[in-house]
Write a protein that holds these residues in place. Structure first.
Motif, short mmCIF file in Angstrom:
data_model
loop_
_atom_site.label_atom_id
_atom_site.label_comp_id
_atom_site.label_asym_id
_atom_site.label_seq_id
_atom_site.Cartn_x
_atom_site.Cartn_y
_atom_site.Cartn_z
N GLY A 61 0.80 -1.22 0.00
CA GLY A 61 0.00 0.00 0.00
C GLY A 61 0.83 1.26 0.00
O GLY A 61 0.59 2.19 -0.78
N VAL A 62 1.83 1.32 0.86
CA VAL A 62 2.63 2.55 0.98
C VAL A 62 3.54 2.73 -0.24
O VAL A 62 3.79 3.85 -0.69
N VAL A 63 4.03 1.62 -0.81
CA VAL A 63 4.86 1.71 -2.01
C VAL A 63 4.03 2.17 -3.21
O VAL A 63 4.47 3.00 -4.01
N ALA A 64 2.81 1.64 -3.32
CA ALA A 64 1.93 2.06 -4.41
C ALA A 64 1.60 3.54 -4.32
O ALA A 64 1.66 4.27 -5.31
N MET A 65 1.25 3.99 -3.11
CA MET A 65 0.89 5.39 -2.93
C MET A 65 2.08 6.31 -3.21
O MET A 65 1.97 7.34 -3.87
N ASN A 66 3.24 5.93 -2.71
CA ASN A 66 4.44 6.74 -2.93
C ASN A 66 4.76 6.84 -4.42
O ASN A 66 5.13 7.91 -4.92
N GLU A 67 4.63 5.74 -5.13
CA GLU A 67 4.90 5.75 -6.57
C GLU A 67 3.90 6.62 -7.31
O GLU A 67 4.27 7.39 -8.22
#
Length: 311
Positions: free
Chosen positions: A106-112
Motif C-alpha cells: 500500500g505505501v509503495v503504491a501510494m508513494n509511486e
C-alpha cells in the motif's frame, strides 16, 4: 499517472534467535495492491480478494489503507481521493508477514503514484503503522525486509535504525505453512516479560554468530547459531508436531529450523535448493502424518523487496 499496481513479498521474521530484530524477504507469495486516483476525496476500499471477508473495509482500520492515510497526512495532500483493491495471496495469521505485505504494498503504491517523494527508508515508519493497526505493535522485522528486501537487522527502534547485511547466494529458505492459525496478539501475549541472564548471554552469542555466519558464508556457524533459547520454547507449544517437524528438516539437510514470525509457519535455512526442497518435503510429510495439511514455499533470499508491477 492515475493508477498503479504494487507487490510486496512474504517475509520470515525473528529468524530463530533474532526476536523482533531479524527478518528476511522471500520471492513469493506476496500481496498485491491496486491503487487508482479518483476525483472524490478520501480513500475507499473497493474490493479485497483472498481474505474470505475477514478484513475490515474501514480505511482507518485496514493496514493497507491506514498507512496510506498516514502518508497523505504527512505530505499534506488533499487534492484527490483514491480507491484501493487488495489481493491477499497468503493466509491471515500465518507467520509469513501477511499484514506487513499489505502495508508495504500500500505505501509503495501510494508513494509511486505521488511521484516517489520519499525514499524506501523514509517509508519504513509508515509501513510500521500498518503493523500497529493489525497487531497493536509497530515492529519492523516483517515490514523492513518486505520493503527493502534482503536480510534486515533492526539495531534500534528508538531511534529507528535498520540496515541489511549480505547473505550467501546459495542460501535457500524453506517455508511450510500448516493449515492452522495463530493470532499474533495471542502469540506475543504468552511471552515472558523477564529473561534469565544465562539465556540472555546465550541468545546474544547466537545473534552475533548468525550475523557473522551470514556475512562470511560460514554455513557451520549459521547452523550452530540458529538456536533460540528465549522465544521458541514458549511459542512452539502452539504449533502441533513442532519438535518432530524441526527434527525432520534438520535430518534432511537443513542448517536449522524454527518458527517463522509468530507461527504457525515454520522455516528452515539450507545450503542449496536441493537441500531446501528435501527439508520441505520432510517437514510436510511429518505434518501430514499428524493429519495436518500444509503449503510449501522454496525461495532464495529476495534482495529486491517490494516492486511496482505496472503503471
Amino acid at each position: 499517472m492515475n493508477s498503479i499496481k504494487a507487490f510486496a513479498p512474504a517475509t520470515v521474521a525473528n529468524v530463530a534467535c533474532g526476536f523482533d530484530i531479524f527478518g528476511f524477504a522471500i520471492e513469493e507469495p506476496g500481496d498485491v495492491v491496486e491503487l487508482r486516483r479518483r476525483d472524490e476525496p478520501g480513500i475507499v476500499i473497493t474490493n479485497i480478494t483472498g481474505d474470505e471477508g475477514r478484513l475490515p473495509r474501514n480505511p482507518e482500520k485496514n493496514s493497507v489503507t491506514g498507512v496510506m492515510l498516514h502518508l497523505l497526512k504527512h505530505l499534506d495532500i488533499k487534492d484527490f481521493g483514491y480507491e484501493v483493491i487488495l489481493h491477499k495471496n497468503m493466509p491471515l495469521g500465518s507467520g509469513m508477514g501477511s499484514s506487513a505485505a499489505s502495508a508495504v504494498a500500500g505505501v509503495v503504491a501510494m508513494n509511486e503514484l505521488l511521484g516517489n517523494p520519499l525514499t524506501r527508508q523514509e517509508l519504513l515508519p509508515f509501513a510500521m503503522e500498518g503493523e500497529r493497526i493489525a497487531s497493536g505493535s509497530a515492529h519492523a522485522d516483517n515490514v523492513g525486509p518486505s520493503l527493502l528486501g534482503g536480510f534486515v537487522v533492526i539495531r534500534s527502534y528508538h531511534p529507528l535504525d535498520i540496515f541489511t547485511i549480505p547473505v550467501p547466494d546459495d542460501l535457500y529458505c524453506t517455508l511450510v505453512h500448516p493449515d492452522i492459525e495463530i493470532n499474533t496478539k495471542d502469540a506475543r501475549y504468552i511471552l515472558r516479560n523477564e529473561v534469565s541472564l544465562k539465556n540472555t548471554i546465550a541468545q546474544m552469542g547466537n545473534v552475533a554468530g548468525l550475523v557473522a555466519g551470514l556475512m562470511k558464508a560460514d554455513y557451520d556457524l549459521i547452523s550452530r547459531s540458529m538456536v533460540d533459547v528465549i522465544i521458541e520454547p514458549v511459542r512452539s507449544i502452539l504449533i502441533p508436531e513442532f519438535k518432530e517437524v524441526k527434527t525432520a528438516a534438520i535430518s534432511n539437510g537443513a542448517l536449522g529450523c524454527s518458527i517463522s514470525g509468530s507461527g504457525p509457519s515454520m522455516f528452515a535455512l539450507s545450503r542449496g535448493r536441493d537441500n531446501a526442497i528435501a527439508a520441505g518435503q520432510a517437514m510436510q510429510a511429518r505434518f501430514a502424518e499428524a493429519g495436518i495439511d500444509s503449503a510449501l514455499h522454496i525461495s532464495g533470499i529476495n534482495k529486491g523487496g517490494a516492486k511496482i508491477l505496472e503503471h
